[in-house]
Motif scaffolding. Structure first.
Motif, PDB file in Angstrom:
ATOM      1  N   GLU A 105       0.835  -1.207   0.000  1.00  0.00           N
ATOM      2  CA  GLU A 105       0.000   0.000   0.000  1.00  0.00           C
ATOM      3  C   GLU A 105       0.867   1.254   0.000  1.00  0.00           C
ATOM      4  O   GLU A 105       0.578   2.217  -0.718  1.00  0.00           O
ATOM      5  N   ALA A 106       1.933   1.255   0.818  1.00  0.00           N
ATOM      6  CA  ALA A 106       2.813   2.425   0.898  1.00  0.00           C
ATOM      7  C   ALA A 106       3.458   2.716  -0.442  1.00  0.00           C
ATOM      8  O   ALA A 106       3.506   3.867  -0.886  1.00  0.00           O
ATOM      9  N   PHE A 107       3.945   1.677  -1.115  1.00  0.00           N
ATOM     10  CA  PHE A 107       4.571   1.873  -2.428  1.00  0.00           C
ATOM     11  C   PHE A 107       3.534   2.361  -3.442  1.00  0.00           C
ATOM     12  O   PHE A 107       3.809   3.275  -4.215  1.00  0.00           O
ATOM     13  N   ALA A 108       2.349   1.777  -3.408  1.00  0.00           N
ATOM     14  CA  ALA A 108       1.301   2.197  -4.348  1.00  0.00           C
ATOM     15  C   ALA A 108       0.886   3.650  -4.093  1.00  0.00           C
ATOM     16  O   ALA A 108       0.714   4.426  -5.033  1.00  0.00           O
ATOM     17  N   GLU A 109       0.748   4.028  -2.819  1.00  0.00           N
ATOM     18  CA  GLU A 109       0.336   5.385  -2.472  1.00  0.00           C
ATOM     19  C   GLU A 109       1.372   6.422  -2.893  1.00  0.00           C
ATOM     20  O   GLU A 109       1.035   7.582  -3.106  1.00  0.00           O
ATOM     21  N   THR A 110       2.633   6.024  -2.979  1.00  0.00           N
ATOM     22  CA  THR A 110       3.671   6.962  -3.401  1.00  0.00           C
ATOM     23  C   THR A 110       3.992   6.842  -4.886  1.00  0.00           C
ATOM     24  O   THR A 110       4.958   7.437  -5.357  1.00  0.00           O
ATOM     25  N   GLY A 111       3.168   6.076  -5.609  1.00  0.00           N
ATOM     26  CA  GLY A 111       3.328   5.963  -7.053  1.00  0.00           C
ATOM     27  C   GLY A 111       4.456   5.041  -7.485  1.00  0.00           C
ATOM     28  O   GLY A 111       4.934   5.138  -8.613  1.00  0.00           O
ATOM     29  N   LEU A 112       4.873   4.158  -6.611  1.00  0.00           N
ATOM     30  CA  LEU A 112       5.973   3.250  -6.920  1.00  0.00           C
ATOM     31  C   LEU A 112       5.440   1.841  -7.152  1.00  0.00           C
ATOM     32  O   LEU A 112       4.395   1.473  -6.627  1.00  0.00           O
ATOM     33  N   ASN A 113       6.194   1.073  -7.909  1.00  0.00           N
ATOM     34  CA  ASN A 113       5.838  -0.340  -8.022  1.00  0.00           C
ATOM     35  C   ASN A 113       6.818  -1.160  -7.191  1.00  0.00           C
ATOM     36  O   ASN A 113       7.775  -0.617  -6.631  1.00  0.00           O
ATOM     37  N   ALA A 114       6.600  -2.451  -7.117  1.00  0.00           N
ATOM     38  CA  ALA A 114       7.375  -3.318  -6.224  1.00  0.00           C
ATOM     39  C   ALA A 114       8.863  -3.349  -6.539  1.00  0.00           C
ATOM     40  O   ALA A 114       9.677  -3.628  -5.667  1.00  0.00           O
ATOM     41  N   ASP A 115       9.237  -3.051  -7.770  1.00  0.00           N
ATOM     42  CA  ASP A 115      10.656  -3.077  -8.144  1.00  0.00           C
ATOM     43  C   ASP A 115      11.362  -1.746  -7.912  1.00  0.00           C
ATOM     44  O   ASP A 115      12.588  -1.669  -8.043  1.00  0.00           O
ATOM     45  N   ASP A 116      10.616  -0.708  -7.587  1.00  0.00           N
ATOM     46  CA  ASP A 116      11.200   0.605  -7.336  1.00  0.00           C
ATOM     47  C   ASP A 116      11.791   0.659  -5.922  1.00  0.00           C
ATOM     48  O   ASP A 116      11.628  -0.268  -5.134  1.00  0.00           O
ATOM     49  N   VAL A 117      12.446   1.761  -5.627  1.00  0.00           N
ATOM     50  CA  VAL A 117      12.912   2.036  -4.272  1.00  0.00           C
ATOM     51  C   VAL A 117      12.291   3.348  -3.808  1.00  0.00           C
ATOM     52  O   VAL A 117      11.968   4.219  -4.612  1.00  0.00           O
ATOM     53  N   MET A 118      12.108   3.466  -2.498  1.00  0.00           N
ATOM     54  CA  MET A 118      11.460   4.633  -1.910  1.00  0.00           C
ATOM     55  C   MET A 118      12.518   5.529  -1.275  1.00  0.00           C
ATOM     56  O   MET A 118      13.354   5.057  -0.505  1.00  0.00           O
ATOM     57  N   SER A 119      12.452   6.825  -1.581  1.00  0.00           N
ATOM     58  CA  SER A 119      13.371   7.790  -0.984  1.00  0.00           C
ATOM     59  C   SER A 119      12.888   8.145   0.423  1.00  0.00           C
ATOM     60  O   SER A 119      11.742   7.852   0.804  1.00  0.00           O
ATOM     61  N   PHE A 120      13.753   8.811   1.176  1.00  0.00           N
ATOM     62  CA  PHE A 120      13.351   9.241   2.516  1.00  0.00           C
ATOM     63  C   PHE A 120      12.169  10.198   2.447  1.00  0.00           C
ATOM     64  O   PHE A 120      11.234  10.104   3.244  1.00  0.00           O
ATOM     65  N   ASP A 121      12.195  11.148   1.503  1.00  0.00           N
ATOM     66  CA  ASP A 121      11.084  12.100   1.395  1.00  0.00           C
ATOM     67  C   ASP A 121       9.766  11.383   1.114  1.00  0.00           C
ATOM     68  O   ASP A 121       8.728  11.731   1.682  1.00  0.00           O
ATOM     69  N   GLN A 122       9.803  10.380   0.242  1.00  0.00           N
ATOM     70  CA  GLN A 122       8.589   9.603  -0.037  1.00  0.00           C
ATOM     71  C   GLN A 122       8.134   8.839   1.209  1.00  0.00           C
ATOM     72  O   GLN A 122       6.949   8.799   1.522  1.00  0.00           O
ATOM     73  N   PHE A 123       9.085   8.254   1.929  1.00  0.00           N
ATOM     74  CA  PHE A 123       8.780   7.525   3.161  1.00  0.00           C
ATOM     75  C   PHE A 123       8.153   8.469   4.188  1.00  0.00           C
ATOM     76  O   PHE A 123       7.133   8.154   4.802  1.00  0.00           O
ATOM     77  N   LYS A 124       8.751   9.627   4.356  1.00  0.00           N
ATOM     78  CA  LYS A 124       8.255  10.609   5.325  1.00  0.00           C
ATOM     79  C   LYS A 124       6.865  11.101   4.932  1.00  0.00           C
ATOM     80  O   LYS A 124       5.971  11.198   5.783  1.00  0.00           O
ATOM     81  N   ASN A 125       6.671  11.410   3.654  1.00  0.00           N
ATOM     82  CA  ASN A 125       5.356  11.863   3.202  1.00  0.00           C
ATOM     83  C   ASN A 125       4.307  10.780   3.386  1.00  0.00           C
ATOM     84  O   ASN A 125       3.178  11.056   3.796  1.00  0.00           O
ATOM     85  N   TRP A 126       4.681   9.528   3.091  1.00  0.00           N
ATOM     86  CA  TRP A 126       3.748   8.418   3.311  1.00  0.00           C
ATOM     87  C   TRP A 126       3.421   8.318   4.796  1.00  0.00           C
ATOM     88  O   TRP A 126       2.260   8.210   5.176  1.00  0.00           O
ATOM     89  N   GLN A 127       4.438   8.355   5.629  1.00  0.00           N
ATOM     90  CA  GLN A 127       4.221   8.233   7.072  1.00  0.00           C
ATOM     91  C   GLN A 127       3.343   9.371   7.592  1.00  0.00           C
ATOM     92  O   GLN A 127       2.421   9.150   8.362  1.00  0.00           O
ATOM     93  N   ASN A 128       3.623  10.589   7.177  1.00  0.00           N
ATOM     94  CA  ASN A 128       2.854  11.737   7.655  1.00  0.00           C
ATOM     95  C   ASN A 128       1.428  11.744   7.126  1.00  0.00           C
ATOM     96  O   ASN A 128       0.533  12.271   7.772  1.00  0.00           O
ATOM     97  N   GLY A 129       1.213  11.145   5.944  1.00  0.00           N
ATOM     98  CA  GLY A 129      -0.119  11.117   5.360  1.00  0.00           C
ATOM     99  C   GLY A 129      -0.916   9.875   5.694  1.00  0.00           C
ATOM    100  O   GLY A 129      -2.092   9.772   5.359  1.00  0.00           O
ATOM    101  N   SER A 130      -0.293   8.934   6.388  1.00  0.00           N
ATOM    102  CA  SER A 130      -0.962   7.676   6.710  1.00  0.00           C
ATOM    103  C   SER A 130      -2.102   7.910   7.697  1.00  0.00           C
ATOM    104  O   SER A 130      -1.933   8.610   8.682  1.00  0.00           O
ATOM    105  N   PRO A 131      -3.287   7.316   7.444  1.00  0.00           N
ATOM    106  CA  PRO A 131      -4.402   7.506   8.364  1.00  0.00           C
ATOM    107  C   PRO A 131      -4.142   6.907   9.740  1.00  0.00           C
ATOM    108  O   PRO A 131      -4.697   7.358  10.728  1.00  0.00           O
ATOM    109  N   SER A 132      -3.282   5.903   9.837  1.00  0.00           N
ATOM    110  CA  SER A 132      -2.903   5.348  11.142  1.00  0.00           C
ATOM    111  C   SER A 132      -1.387   5.203  11.158  1.00  0.00           C
ATOM    112  O   SER A 132      -0.840   4.135  10.952  1.00  0.00           O
ATOM    113  N   PRO A 133      -0.694   6.341  11.379  1.00  0.00           N
ATOM    114  CA  PRO A 133       0.758   6.336  11.259  1.00  0.00           C
ATOM    115  C   PRO A 133       1.421   5.327  12.179  1.00  0.00           C
ATOM    116  O   PRO A 133       1.055   5.189  13.335  1.00  0.00           O
ATOM    117  N   VAL A 134       2.402   4.640  11.637  1.00  0.00           N
ATOM    118  CA  VAL A 134       3.115   3.620  12.397  1.00  0.00           C
ATOM    119  C   VAL A 134       3.961   4.244  13.491  1.00  0.00           C
ATOM    120  O   VAL A 134       4.111   3.687  14.559  1.00  0.00           O
TER     121      VAL A 134
END
Length: 175
Positions: A105-134
């Motif tokens: 879900e996190a990769f999909a929400e940031t526009g990435l597919n399973a073979d991509d890698v996530m940057s820190f900014d994408q990780f942070k934006n996902w975390q901050n935008g998550s409805p139930s942040p980890v």
């Protein structure tokens, strides 16, 4: 001393953080717990968690690294708050199964597919935008708050504790 206090905290959490009874804690297991329980700011916790799982220091994490991180986090959450994930979309799902779902879900929400890698900014934006942040800094679950209170983790910075773990471990594990 601060070092003795941190050592006591690590000792008190050890048995709770070794769910398989392996007799050793690895850095991701302990780091995930600390990213939830320490009193650092949400941004500091997010950065510490990202750096913990960016094992190659590339500035990115893969789907597998994200899944490993989330598995460690969910193992801790299941231990300290067993009913927290007992709802219709995750009922009877293991921490690793839930982690796989959430990483996808996190990769999909940031526009990435399973073979991509996530940057820190994408990780942070996902975390901050998550409805139930980890890594929410305002956890209000009674048992998690109680763990924080008893261990005094709410007064310890996550990076200080991780640095202490590194200095006390042998080959990345603590027995």
């Amino acid at each position: 001393s601060s070092q003795a206090r941190i050592a006591q905290i690590l000792s008190s959490l050890y048995s709770a953080l070794d769910p398989e009874g392996k007799g050793v804690l690895d850095f991701p297991e302990l780091g995930a717990a600390l990213s939830i329980l320490c009193g650092s700011s949400r941004d500091e916790k997010t950065l510490a968690a990202f750096q913990l799982f960016d094992v190659t220091a590339s500035g990115t994490i893969s789907m597998a690294q994200m899944t490993r991180y989330l598995t460690s986090v969910f193992q801790v959450l299941y231990k300290f708050e067993p009913g927290y994930y007992s709802n219709s979309d995750v009922e009877d799902v293991s921490p690793s199964e839930l982690a796989t779902r959430k990483a996808q879900e996190a990769f999909a929400e940031t526009g990435l597919n399973a073979d991509d890698v996530m940057s820190f900014d994408q990780f942070k934006n996902w975390q901050n935008g998550s409805p139930s942040p980890v890594l929410a800094s305002d956890l209000s679950w009674v048992s998690t708050d109680e763990v924080r209170r008893l261990s005094c983790l709410d007064s310890v910075e996550v990076t200080d504790l991780m640095d202490c773990f590194v200095s006390m471990s042998e080959g990345g594990v603590l027995s």
